[in-house]
Design a protein around this motif. Structure first.
Motif, PDB file in Angstrom:
ATOM      1  N   ALA A 143       0.830  -1.203   0.000  1.00  0.00           N
ATOM      2  CA  ALA A 143       0.000   0.000   0.000  1.00  0.00           C
ATOM      3  C   ALA A 143       0.866   1.255   0.000  1.00  0.00           C
ATOM      4  N   ALA A 144       1.951   1.242   0.778  1.00  0.00           N
ATOM      5  CA  ALA A 144       2.851   2.390   0.825  1.00  0.00           C
ATOM      6  C   ALA A 144       3.506   2.630  -0.526  1.00  0.00           C
ATOM      7  N   SER A 145       3.821   1.559  -1.240  1.00  0.00           N
ATOM      8  CA  SER A 145       4.400   1.701  -2.577  1.00  0.00           C
ATOM      9  C   SER A 145       3.424   2.394  -3.514  1.00  0.00           C
ATOM     10  N   LYS A 146       2.157   1.980  -3.455  1.00  0.00           N
ATOM     11  CA  LYS A 146       1.145   2.640  -4.279  1.00  0.00           C
ATOM     12  C   LYS A 146       1.023   4.118  -3.901  1.00  0.00           C
ATOM     13  N   CYS A 147       1.113   4.416  -2.605  1.00  0.00           N
ATOM     14  CA  CYS A 147       1.033   5.813  -2.172  1.00  0.00           C
ATOM     15  C   CYS A 147       2.275   6.587  -2.598  1.00  0.00           C
ATOM     16  N   ALA A 148       3.441   5.971  -2.485  1.00  0.00           N
ATOM     17  CA  ALA A 148       4.667   6.649  -2.910  1.00  0.00           C
ATOM     18  C   ALA A 148       4.590   7.011  -4.392  1.00  0.00           C
ATOM     19  N   TRP A 149       3.984   6.135  -5.179  1.00  0.00           N
ATOM     20  CA  TRP A 149       3.816   6.428  -6.599  1.00  0.00           C
ATOM     21  C   TRP A 149       2.839   7.585  -6.794  1.00  0.00           C
ATOM     22  N   ARG A 150       1.754   7.603  -6.044  1.00  0.00           N
ATOM     23  CA  ARG A 150       0.795   8.704  -6.154  1.00  0.00           C
ATOM     24  C   ARG A 150       1.447  10.040  -5.803  1.00  0.00           C
ATOM     25  N   VAL A 151       2.357  10.012  -4.821  1.00  0.00           N
ATOM     26  CA  VAL A 151       3.040  11.231  -4.409  1.00  0.00           C
ATOM     27  C   VAL A 151       4.011  11.709  -5.487  1.00  0.00           C
ATOM     28  N   ALA A 152       4.697  10.772  -6.133  1.00  0.00           N
ATOM     29  CA  ALA A 152       5.812  11.136  -7.017  1.00  0.00           C
ATOM     30  C   ALA A 152       5.443  11.241  -8.495  1.00  0.00           C
ATOM     31  N   ARG A 153       4.382  10.591  -8.931  1.00  0.00           N
ATOM     32  CA  ARG A 153       4.196  10.311 -10.351  1.00  0.00           C
ATOM     33  C   ARG A 153       4.052  11.552 -11.240  1.00  0.00           C
ATOM     34  N   ASP A 154       3.520  12.635 -10.717  1.00  0.00           N
ATOM     35  CA  ASP A 154       3.285  13.800 -11.562  1.00  0.00           C
ATOM     36  C   ASP A 154       4.495  14.727 -11.634  1.00  0.00           C
ATOM     37  N   ASP A 155       5.194  14.910 -10.519  1.00  0.00           N
ATOM     38  CA  ASP A 155       6.300  15.869 -10.486  1.00  0.00           C
ATOM     39  C   ASP A 155       7.665  15.223 -10.696  1.00  0.00           C
ATOM     40  N   ASP A 156       7.874  14.033 -10.169  1.00  0.00           N
ATOM     41  CA  ASP A 156       9.189  13.390 -10.254  1.00  0.00           C
ATOM     42  C   ASP A 156       8.998  11.877 -10.215  1.00  0.00           C
ATOM     43  N   PRO A 157       8.563  11.265 -11.315  1.00  0.00           N
ATOM     44  CA  PRO A 157       8.298   9.819 -11.298  1.00  0.00           C
ATOM     45  C   PRO A 157       9.496   8.977 -10.879  1.00  0.00           C
ATOM     46  N   ASN A 158      10.714   9.441 -11.193  1.00  0.00           N
ATOM     47  CA  ASN A 158      11.891   8.666 -10.810  1.00  0.00           C
ATOM     48  C   ASN A 158      12.093   8.604  -9.301  1.00  0.00           C
ATOM     49  N   ALA A 159      11.422   9.504  -8.562  1.00  0.00           N
ATOM     50  CA  ALA A 159      11.507   9.454  -7.106  1.00  0.00           C
ATOM     51  C   ALA A 159      10.928   8.147  -6.574  1.00  0.00           C
ATOM     52  N   TRP A 160       9.914   7.611  -7.275  1.00  0.00           N
ATOM     53  CA  TRP A 160       9.380   6.319  -6.831  1.00  0.00           C
ATOM     54  C   TRP A 160      10.461   5.240  -6.929  1.00  0.00           C
ATOM     55  N   GLY A 161      11.269   5.274  -7.981  1.00  0.00           N
ATOM     56  CA  GLY A 161      12.350   4.307  -8.100  1.00  0.00           C
ATOM     57  C   GLY A 161      13.331   4.422  -6.954  1.00  0.00           C
ATOM     58  N   ARG A 162      13.623   5.646  -6.523  1.00  0.00           N
ATOM     59  CA  ARG A 162      14.513   5.822  -5.366  1.00  0.00           C
ATOM     60  C   ARG A 162      13.877   5.269  -4.099  1.00  0.00           C
ATOM     61  N   TRP A 163      12.572   5.510  -3.938  1.00  0.00           N
ATOM     62  CA  TRP A 163      11.858   4.977  -2.762  1.00  0.00           C
ATOM     63  C   TRP A 163      11.867   3.452  -2.782  1.00  0.00           C
ATOM     64  N   HIS A 164      11.575   2.886  -3.918  1.00  0.00           N
ATOM     65  CA  HIS A 164      11.531   1.433  -4.108  1.00  0.00           C
ATOM     66  C   HIS A 164      12.873   0.805  -3.725  1.00  0.00           C
ATOM     67  N   ARG A 165      13.975   1.381  -4.195  1.00  0.00           N
ATOM     68  CA  ARG A 165      15.298   0.838  -3.876  1.00  0.00           C
ATOM     69  C   ARG A 165      15.648   1.058  -2.411  1.00  0.00           C
ATOM     70  N   GLN A 166      15.219   2.191  -1.877  1.00  0.00           N
ATOM     71  CA  GLN A 166      15.486   2.465  -0.469  1.00  0.00           C
ATOM     72  C   GLN A 166      14.825   1.421   0.432  1.00  0.00           C
ATOM     73  N   VAL A 167      13.582   1.073   0.135  1.00  0.00           N
ATOM     74  CA  VAL A 167      12.890   0.079   0.957  1.00  0.00           C
ATOM     75  C   VAL A 167      13.571  -1.281   0.834  1.00  0.00           C
TER      76      VAL A 167
END
Length: 255
Positions: free
Chosen positions: A132-156
């Motif tokens: 669920a947090a991954s889906k939320c991280a994508w919602r947060v990042a997808r419009d302004d900085d989609p690559n931020a989700w990739g950083r979050w994903h690797r961080q977790v």
């Protein structure tokens, strides 16, 4: 009981949902086809070739919904790799560290392949929360900085500990988020508080697509690669080495 063990099962060739042939001999899979043990390194930067982007709609042949899921690369690519994972799955982490960067460099960056990241939590409450947090991280990042989700994903994945020992609890996920540029902790908290039902439903849609619609095992990691021109696709069970994905690419590119 779900598991994340690597497997020596061969990929299955299908067109839509009808099996055409088993590829065990053609792809040369067997006991040697699974991952050997390796030392995992973590990656704090934008190491993947290609960019994450937001896409809507669904795949023409497998009917996988893109909305709510990160896509690495362009959907103009002939091949799509659908990747279901669980943040508590050690073989998923191994794929992300050992194989994903090679696929991105050799196929995403060249325009041959797009990779869609989907959730398949199989290890209980912490897996559900992380999905669920991954889906939320994508919602947060997808419009302004989609690559931020990739950083979050690797961080977790970099924080991965033993299953259900608390490393993937909601509070710990917020702690990890503080170290990710482009995913604000407060925005993630708001999404988890106010959009929990929606993101949980999106996770369940990922699970239903993999297990009920495509007939994949409820085990992680799970993959399906499709050719959007021919409509053929391959299910790739379990943790396989990079060479297996290369063989699947070659097979699906055959006319």
């Amino acid at each position: 009981m779900p598991d994340d063990r690597s497997t020596d099962e061969p990929p299955i060739t299908v067109s839509r949902r009808t099996a055409l042939a088993a590829l065990g001999g053609a792809l040369g899979l067997g006991a040697a086809g699974v991952y050997a043990a390796s030392t995992l390194a973590t990656d704090d930067g934008d190491a993947l070739a290609g960019d994450f982007r937001r896409e809507d709609g669904q795949s023409a042949h497998l009917e996988v919904n893109y909305a709510g899921s990160p896509v690495l690369g362009s959907l103009e690519a002939d091949l799509r790799l659908f990747y279901w994972s669980d943040y508590q799955c050690p073989y998923c982490k191994r794929f992300d560290v050992d194989t994903l960067p090679k696929l991105a460099e050799n196929h995403v960056a060249t325009g041959d392949l797009a990779i869609v990241f989907l959730e398949l939590p199989v290890f209980g409450a912490d897996s559900d929360v992380a999905a669920a947090a991954s889906k939320c991280a994508w919602r947060v990042a997808r419009d302004d900085d989609p690559n931020a989700w990739g950083r979050w994903h690797r961080q977790v994945f970099a924080q991965q500990g033993d299953k259900n020992d608390g490393w993937a609890s909601e509070d710990r996920l917020y702690e990890y988020t503080r170290g990710v540029d482009g995913v604000a902790e407060d925005e993630l908290r708001v999404c988890m508080d106010e959009r929990r039902d929606a993101v949980t439903a999106a996770v369940q849609e990922d699970v239903t697509t993999a297990v009920d619609d495509l007939g994949l095992r409820r085990a992680t990691p799970a993959f399906a690669m499709s050719n959007v021109t021919t409509g053929k696709w391959l299910g790739i069970p379990g943790a396989q080495p990079y060479e297996t994905f290369e063989k699947v690419v070659e097979r699906l590119q055959e006319t």
